[in-house]
Enzyme design. Structure first.
Site, PDB file in Angstrom:
ATOM      1  N   LYS A 121       2.882   4.532   2.861  1.00  0.00           N
ATOM      2  CA  LYS A 121       2.313   5.811   2.408  1.00  0.00           C
ATOM      3  C   LYS A 121       0.796   5.713   2.585  1.00  0.00           C
ATOM      4  CE  LYS A 121       0.497   7.216  -1.248  1.00  0.00           C
ATOM      5  NZ  LYS A 121      -0.570   8.018  -0.627  1.00  0.00           N
ATOM      6  N   SER A 127      -8.122   0.948  -5.064  1.00  0.00           N
ATOM      7  CA  SER A 127      -8.988   0.685  -6.210  1.00  0.00           C
ATOM      8  C   SER A 127      -8.281  -0.169  -7.266  1.00  0.00           C
ATOM      9  CB  SER A 127      -9.422   2.008  -6.834  1.00  0.00           C
ATOM     10  OG  SER A 127      -8.288   2.687  -7.322  1.00  0.00           O
ATOM     11  N   THR A 128      -9.073  -0.832  -8.077  1.00  0.00           N
ATOM     12  CA  THR A 128      -8.523  -1.664  -9.150  1.00  0.00           C
ATOM     13  C   THR A 128      -7.748  -0.793 -10.138  1.00  0.00           C
ATOM     14  OG1 THR A 128     -10.239  -3.321  -8.874  1.00  0.00           O
ATOM     15  CG2 THR A 128      -9.157  -3.264 -11.016  1.00  0.00           C
ATOM     16  N   GLY A 156      -4.441  -0.142  -8.711  1.00  0.00           N
ATOM     17  CA  GLY A 156      -3.718  -1.423  -8.680  1.00  0.00           C
ATOM     18  C   GLY A 156      -3.050  -1.735 -10.016  1.00  0.00           C
ATOM     19  N   GLU A 178      -4.807  -5.845  -3.035  1.00  0.00           N
ATOM     20  CA  GLU A 178      -6.177  -6.037  -2.523  1.00  0.00           C
ATOM     21  C   GLU A 178      -7.011  -4.907  -3.107  1.00  0.00           C
ATOM     22  OE1 GLU A 178      -7.113  -8.589  -1.013  1.00  0.00           O
ATOM     23  OE2 GLU A 178      -5.363  -9.425  -0.001  1.00  0.00           O
ATOM     24  N   CYS A 207     -14.329  -2.765   1.183  1.00  0.00           N
ATOM     25  CA  CYS A 207     -14.047  -3.511  -0.056  1.00  0.00           C
ATOM     26  C   CYS A 207     -14.988  -4.696  -0.211  1.00  0.00           C
ATOM     27  CB  CYS A 207     -12.603  -3.957  -0.075  1.00  0.00           C
ATOM     28  SG  CYS A 207     -12.109  -4.825   1.412  1.00  0.00           S
ATOM     29  N   GLU A 225     -18.559  -0.763  -8.669  1.00  0.00           N
ATOM     30  CA  GLU A 225     -18.524  -0.668  -7.210  1.00  0.00           C
ATOM     31  C   GLU A 225     -18.990   0.721  -6.774  1.00  0.00           C
ATOM     32  OE1 GLU A 225     -14.517  -0.523  -5.563  1.00  0.00           O
ATOM     33  OE2 GLU A 225     -15.236  -1.643  -3.840  1.00  0.00           O
TER      34      GLU A 225
HETATM   35  P1  NAD Z   1      -7.306   4.656  -4.452  1.00  0.00           P
HETATM   36  O1  NAD Z   1      -6.819   3.588  -5.356  1.00  0.00           O
HETATM   37  O2  NAD Z   1      -7.830   5.904  -5.038  1.00  0.00           O
HETATM   38  O3  NAD Z   1      -6.160   5.114  -3.457  1.00  0.00           O
HETATM   39  C1  NAD Z   1      -5.489   4.188  -2.629  1.00  0.00           C
HETATM   40  C2  NAD Z   1      -4.084   4.679  -2.367  1.00  0.00           C
HETATM   41  O4  NAD Z   1      -3.367   4.706  -3.586  1.00  0.00           O
HETATM   42  C3  NAD Z   1      -3.966   6.062  -1.756  1.00  0.00           C
HETATM   43  O5  NAD Z   1      -2.977   6.023  -0.747  1.00  0.00           O
HETATM   44  C4  NAD Z   1      -3.517   6.902  -2.928  1.00  0.00           C
HETATM   45  O6  NAD Z   1      -2.756   8.039  -2.540  1.00  0.00           O
HETATM   46  C5  NAD Z   1      -2.661   5.927  -3.697  1.00  0.00           C
HETATM   47  N1  NAD Z   1      -2.483   6.221  -5.126  1.00  0.00           N
HETATM   48  C6  NAD Z   1      -3.281   6.936  -5.957  1.00  0.00           C
HETATM   49  N2  NAD Z   1      -2.784   6.941  -7.218  1.00  0.00           N
HETATM   50  C7  NAD Z   1      -1.653   6.209  -7.179  1.00  0.00           C
HETATM   51  C8  NAD Z   1      -0.704   5.796  -8.165  1.00  0.00           C
HETATM   52  N3  NAD Z   1      -0.814   6.163  -9.438  1.00  0.00           N
HETATM   53  N4  NAD Z   1       0.309   5.004  -7.785  1.00  0.00           N
HETATM   54  C9  NAD Z   1       0.421   4.592  -6.509  1.00  0.00           C
HETATM   55  N5  NAD Z   1      -0.429   4.950  -5.525  1.00  0.00           N
HETATM   56  C10 NAD Z   1      -1.456   5.744  -5.855  1.00  0.00           C
HETATM   57  O7  NAD Z   1      -8.379   3.933  -3.524  1.00  0.00           O
HETATM   58  P2  NAD Z   1      -9.270   4.588  -2.378  1.00  0.00           P
HETATM   59  O8  NAD Z   1     -10.285   5.457  -3.037  1.00  0.00           O
HETATM   60  O9  NAD Z   1      -8.396   5.161  -1.307  1.00  0.00           O
HETATM   61  O10 NAD Z   1      -9.970   3.309  -1.746  1.00  0.00           O
HETATM   62  C11 NAD Z   1     -11.160   2.786  -2.245  1.00  0.00           C
HETATM   63  C12 NAD Z   1     -10.913   1.528  -3.040  1.00  0.00           C
HETATM   64  O11 NAD Z   1     -10.117   0.614  -2.276  1.00  0.00           O
HETATM   65  C13 NAD Z   1     -12.170   0.768  -3.380  1.00  0.00           C
HETATM   66  O12 NAD Z   1     -12.119   0.316  -4.718  1.00  0.00           O
HETATM   67  C14 NAD Z   1     -12.132  -0.436  -2.452  1.00  0.00           C
HETATM   68  O13 NAD Z   1     -12.855  -1.551  -2.893  1.00  0.00           O
HETATM   69  C15 NAD Z   1     -10.685  -0.685  -2.362  1.00  0.00           C
HETATM   70  N6  NAD Z   1     -10.364  -1.447  -1.161  1.00  0.00           N
HETATM   71  C16 NAD Z   1     -10.035  -2.766  -1.287  1.00  0.00           C
HETATM   72  C17 NAD Z   1      -9.781  -3.516  -0.154  1.00  0.00           C
HETATM   73  C18 NAD Z   1      -9.427  -4.968  -0.264  1.00  0.00           C
HETATM   74  O14 NAD Z   1      -8.919  -5.536   0.686  1.00  0.00           O
HETATM   75  N7  NAD Z   1      -9.645  -5.622  -1.385  1.00  0.00           N
HETATM   76  C19 NAD Z   1      -9.839  -2.933   1.099  1.00  0.00           C
HETATM   77  C20 NAD Z   1     -10.191  -1.584   1.195  1.00  0.00           C
HETATM   78  C21 NAD Z   1     -10.437  -0.854   0.053  1.00  0.00           C
END
Ligand code: NAD
Length: 467
Positions: A169, A221-222, A225, A242, A276, A373
């Site tokens: 997804k 995002s954390t 996660g 991650e 990230c 962040e």
């Molecule tokens: P996000 O957590 O908002 O969204 C990521 C994904 O999660 C999207 O596909 C979203 O639709 C989905 N999502 C949202 N709510 C959900 C839920 N309740 N249950 C399951 N899935 C859900 O993150 P973002 O804004 O897309 O990305 C930015 C963040 O990602 C930053 O914090 C960044 O540091 C992190 N990131 C980490 C790494 C790494 O390898 N550590 C790599 C890239 C990005």
């Protein structure tokens, strides 16, 4: 153009669609199919059926399939790069979308070549014990919007390589390049091995609770996660998470400001800081503080930012409105807290989510720009006088993805970097990663690693065989 879900090797239209917009211009790039929980059920069922044969397909065939996927990506590289730039905003050149597509193909070939041979633990008169690694089952993958295709491939390819089947997804902000990549993968793979169900955030929540999924791999995002970990608990799914980073860099007094400026700059601002493991807090010794600030501002002036489709640009916009507003708010708060803007400091105005490269000097912990962040083109530069104090402050954060130490004395920097509480440490650079080296966060930056044999193992369960 309307894109489609890919379930069991077949394109599926949906009743509803959402516009995907170019963050440089707000033009509609394409329409994302809004998958439903029923679509997800169908994709999981297709993946479960495909698992029966894919998990017992000879390893060499799965390896060859991964190389064939890489070749498909190479053959469609320019089309994919244009699509990433259109939906994500990043520029075509430099560390932009052509780099992302090239990286995807390179990572795919490298992952194809990884092996997880049977380990012999004991072989003597008391008997033989072997450790086998077996595919887990149906994997659920959820990806973010910053490096949509590269991160998608980091989930899909190790899963496929080890005999699992998978449903991905993508982020609703950047789903199109993933859908296209999965289409190309389906030209190589049997139906049902790789499925794509795009949709709203709520679909991610349904996925992470789905009883037919045995493992979740999530990059984002954390905060999300944590939710995924909670909803995976009732069915005890395996997890690779991650998550976010707030990487510190510590510049020692013996560093050469001009020499390190380009490395610091790109460590912080690759993909406009929307990475990230970008450098997100910079600690600089008082004795060279002004020289480092000056060198960074001077270097920033040489890096053009603008519409990603313009071949001359080296940086693009912030990807979405939510992130744009967050960056604006963090900078405004830092200014109110006494932060000194060295360059940038306010949105560019006009079309697109453009925010100029911004350095904020004389800020400290206690301001959100330092503590959290930022995920955008803004770097706080923090002054310190005592190295031990800088190390303590660098570690005093709940996140632990990466960290770096900058010095003319490499062995001293190496000793210090090992004391940073993070999954990856760099000396005189920041953010570089490779497919043969494990990458992952500690503390609240995640669970598990990706890449190399260690990363591949996360897509397997062990079976100990006494024979
Ligand atoms: P996000 O957590 O908002 O969204 C990521 C994904 O999660 C999207 O596909 C979203 O639709 C989905 N999502 C949202 N709510 C959900 C839920 N309740 N249950 C399951 N899935 C859900 O993150 P973002 O804004 O897309 O990305 C930015 C963040 O990602 C930053 O914090 C960044 O540091 C992190 N990131 C980490 C790494 C790494 O390898 N550590 C790599 C890239 C990005």
């Amino acid at each position: 153009m309307d894109y489609a879900l890919i379930i069991n090797g077949t394109a599926r239209k949906t009743a509803d669609y959402a516009d995907v917009k170019n963050p440089s211009t707000f033009e509609v790039v394409g329409r994302m199919p809004l998958g439903t929980p029923q679509d997800l059920d169908d994709a999981v069922a297709a993946a479960a059926e495909a698992f029966k044969t894919w998990s017992v397909t000879p390893d060499a065939e799965r390896q060859a399939a991964c190389h064939a996927i890489a070749a498909k990506i190479e053959a469609h590289a320019e089309e994919l790069a244009q699509l990433i730039t259109a939906e994500q905003g990043k520029q075509l050149n430099g560390l932009g979308s052509r780099f992302e597509v090239g990286g995807t193909a390179f990572w795919t070939h490298s992952t194809a070549d990884l092996q997880l041979p049977v380990e012999v633990i004991q072989d003597n008169e008391q008997g033989r014990i072997e450790l086998h690694r077996k595919a887990i089952g149906v994997i659920g993958s959820i990806t973010p919007w910053n490096w949509p295709m590269l991160i998608g491939s980091w989930h899909l390819i190790p899963a496929v390589r080890t005999g699992n089947t998978i449903v991905i997804k993508p982020s609703p902000y950047t789903p199109l390049s993933t859908i296209r990549m999965v289409e190309l993968m389906n030209e190589v793979l049997p139906p049902g091995v790789v499925n794509c169900v795009s949709g709203a955030d709520s679909l991610g929540a349904v996925m992470s609770a789905h009883p037919g999924i045995s493992k979740m791999v999530f990059t984002g995002s954390t905060a999300t996660g944590r939710k995924i970990m909670a909803s995976a608990a009732p069915t005890l799914k395996r997890l690779t998470l991650e998550l976010g980073g707030n990487d510190a860099g510590v510049v020692l007094p013996d560093a050469d400001p001009k020499a390190i400026a380009p490395g610091l700059f790109w460590g912080a601002f690759i993909n406009g800081g929307q990475t990230c493991a970008a450098l997100k807090r910079l600690y600089v010794h008082d004795s060279i503080y002004d020289a480092v600030c000056d060198a960074l501002v001077e270097f920033a002036a040489t890096v053009p930012m603008g519409d990603g489709r313009d071949e001359s640009n080296q940086l693009g916009p912030i990807q979405n409105e939510m992130q744009f507003k967050r960056v604006c708010a963090l900078v405004n708060e830092a200014k109110q807290a006494g932060g000194r803007i060295l360059c940038g400091g306010a949105p560019r105005g006009g079309n697109g989510y453009f925010y100029p490269i911004t350095f904020v000097a004389d800020v400290q912990e206690g301001t959100r720009l330092v503590d959290e962040e930022q995920f955008g083109p803004v770097l706080p530069i923090i002054r310190y006088t005592d190295v031990e104090d800088a190390m303590r402050r660098a570690n005093d954060n709940p996140l632990g993805l990466g960290g770096s130490v900058w010095s003319s004395d490499v062995s001293k920097a190496k000793q210090l970097v090992q004391r940073l509480e993070c999954g990856t440490g760099w000396v005189n650079k920041h953010g570089g990663i490779q497919p043969n080296a494990p990458f992952g966060g500690i503390k609240q930056s995640g669970i598990g690693v990706e890449f190399g044999p260690e990363g591949l193992k996360e897509y397997t369960v062990t079976q100990t065989v006494y024979c």
